[in-house]
Design an enzyme around this catalytic site. Structure first.
Site, PDB file in Angstrom:
ATOM      1  N   ASP A  22       0.838  -1.207   0.000  1.00  0.00           N
ATOM      2  CA  ASP A  22       0.000   0.000   0.000  1.00  0.00           C
ATOM      3  C   ASP A  22       0.873   1.258   0.000  1.00  0.00           C
ATOM      4  O   ASP A  22       1.982   1.254   0.523  1.00  0.00           O
ATOM      5  CB  ASP A  22      -0.933  -0.022   1.222  1.00  0.00           C
ATOM      6  CG  ASP A  22      -2.087   0.945   1.072  1.00  0.00           C
ATOM      7  OD1 ASP A  22      -2.409   1.338  -0.069  1.00  0.00           O
ATOM      8  OD2 ASP A  22      -2.681   1.325   2.107  1.00  0.00           O
ATOM      9  N   HIS A  80       2.452   3.640  -9.018  1.00  0.00           N
ATOM     10  CA  HIS A  80       2.271   2.218  -9.353  1.00  0.00           C
ATOM     11  C   HIS A  80       3.465   1.691 -10.153  1.00  0.00           C
ATOM     12  O   HIS A  80       3.898   0.559  -9.955  1.00  0.00           O
ATOM     13  CB  HIS A  80       0.965   2.011 -10.136  1.00  0.00           C
ATOM     14  CG  HIS A  80      -0.269   2.350  -9.341  1.00  0.00           C
ATOM     15  ND1 HIS A  80      -0.442   1.944  -8.036  1.00  0.00           N
ATOM     16  CD2 HIS A  80      -1.390   3.044  -9.667  1.00  0.00           C
ATOM     17  CE1 HIS A  80      -1.617   2.383  -7.598  1.00  0.00           C
ATOM     18  NE2 HIS A  80      -2.207   3.065  -8.568  1.00  0.00           N
ATOM     19  N   THR A  88     -10.688  -7.040  -4.732  1.00  0.00           N
ATOM     20  CA  THR A  88     -12.036  -7.043  -5.318  1.00  0.00           C
ATOM     21  C   THR A  88     -12.689  -5.664  -5.154  1.00  0.00           C
ATOM     22  O   THR A  88     -13.639  -5.341  -5.866  1.00  0.00           O
ATOM     23  CB  THR A  88     -12.937  -8.121  -4.662  1.00  0.00           C
ATOM     24  OG1 THR A  88     -12.799  -8.037  -3.235  1.00  0.00           O
ATOM     25  CG2 THR A  88     -12.567  -9.522  -5.103  1.00  0.00           C
ATOM     26  N   LEU A 112      11.349 -20.126  -5.259  1.00  0.00           N
ATOM     27  CA  LEU A 112      10.355 -19.287  -4.584  1.00  0.00           C
ATOM     28  C   LEU A 112       9.065 -19.406  -5.380  1.00  0.00           C
ATOM     29  O   LEU A 112       9.103 -19.517  -6.602  1.00  0.00           O
ATOM     30  CB  LEU A 112      10.790 -17.814  -4.590  1.00  0.00           C
ATOM     31  CG  LEU A 112       9.768 -16.822  -4.009  1.00  0.00           C
ATOM     32  CD1 LEU A 112       9.810 -16.856  -2.480  1.00  0.00           C
ATOM     33  CD2 LEU A 112      10.025 -15.394  -4.484  1.00  0.00           C
TER      34      LEU A 112
END
Ligand code: IPE
Ligand code: IPE
Ligand code: MG
Length: 229
Positions: free
Chosen positions: A15, A32, A62, A127
């Site tokens: 965030d 972003h 969502t 990973l």
């Protein structure tokens, strides 16, 4: 003597991209873009870490469809480009790519790209990077319960857990949220039942391996009792 905690599964609520950009007088989408770079850095670091097997990253919830269409479209394009450009990283570091969430709402081109990346990396095991895409924990638990009802299966903790898509990656050991908010925003509610929680004010584009390492060190010192004494 107490056994040391193992940081097998790390989950991150990434965030603060928008605020990172705002602080610099840039458009949110720039945040972003820088966030995607942080994804690459942290994923590569995790792939070389002896303990970390699974890194689950919350990329799109969502609820994120509520954002302006332009931002949502940008995020979809960014994801497509990321997967295209990062193929080399997945291969070089032997990272398996997986997703959780309902991607059927994404464009068919993006769904294709996701399927191709999974296919090309499915043999790797250094990973597993799990991207949470159109993911919501409540939605996922409801979908699992619905399937079980339709099939007339009896619901227990164990049987429900098997039907929850994201539980195949195992319980979360460390749950990190960057960006200063102290909430889960519908992320991995089931798997985080006994996760150790870490909230940092660092905005996601600024999060780096040093901070991750400090969190893992702190995690080692915590006493996990799982209800025991
Ligand atoms: C997290 O950063 C990334 C996504 C939800 C896609 P935000 O975009 O939520 O950034 P802030 O919280 O507005 O700063
Ligand atoms: C959580 O961040 C979702 C992701 C990081 C993908 P949000 O920014 O959407 O969460 P809220 O709205 O602050 O709860
Ligand atoms: Mg946010």
């Amino acid at each position: 003597m107490q056994m040391s905690n193992i940081a097998r599964h790390i989950a991150i609520i990434m965030d603060g991209n928008g605020r990172w950009a705002n602080e610099r007088g840039l458009k949110r989408v720039k945040g972003h873009e820088r966030g995607a770079e942080a994804v690459r850095t942290i994923t590569t670091y995790a792939s070389n870490h002896p303990e970390i097997d699974v890194l689950t990253l919350y990329a799109f919830s969502t609820e994120n469809w509520k954002r302006p269409k332009m931002e949502v479209d940008f995020l979809m394009r960014l994801l497509n480009n990321y997967l295209k450009n990062e193929m080399e990283t997945y291969i070089r570091h032997q990272i398996r790519f997986e997703t959780i969430g309902d991607i059927s709402r994404f464009s068919s081109a993006l769904q294709d790209r996701i399927a191709k990346t999974k296919e090309a990396t499915k043999r790797f095991s250094k990973l597993t990077q799990v991207l949470a895409l159109n993911y919501g924990s409540q939605d996922e638990i409801a979908r699992a319960a619905r399937t079980m009802c339709d099939r007339g299966e009896s619901i227990t903790v164990e049987s429900l857990e098997k039907r929850i898509e994201s539980s195949k990656f195992g319980p979360v050991d460390i749950l990190i949220r960057t960006g200063g908010e102290q909430r889960l925003s519908n992320f991995l509610l089931w798997q985080s039942a006994y996760a150790e929680l870490f909230f940092t004010p660092t905005l996601w584009p600024d999060f780096n391996p040093d901070e991750l390492e400090r969190i893992i060190e702190e995690f080692k010192k915590r006493q996990r009792r799982f209800g025991g004494i």
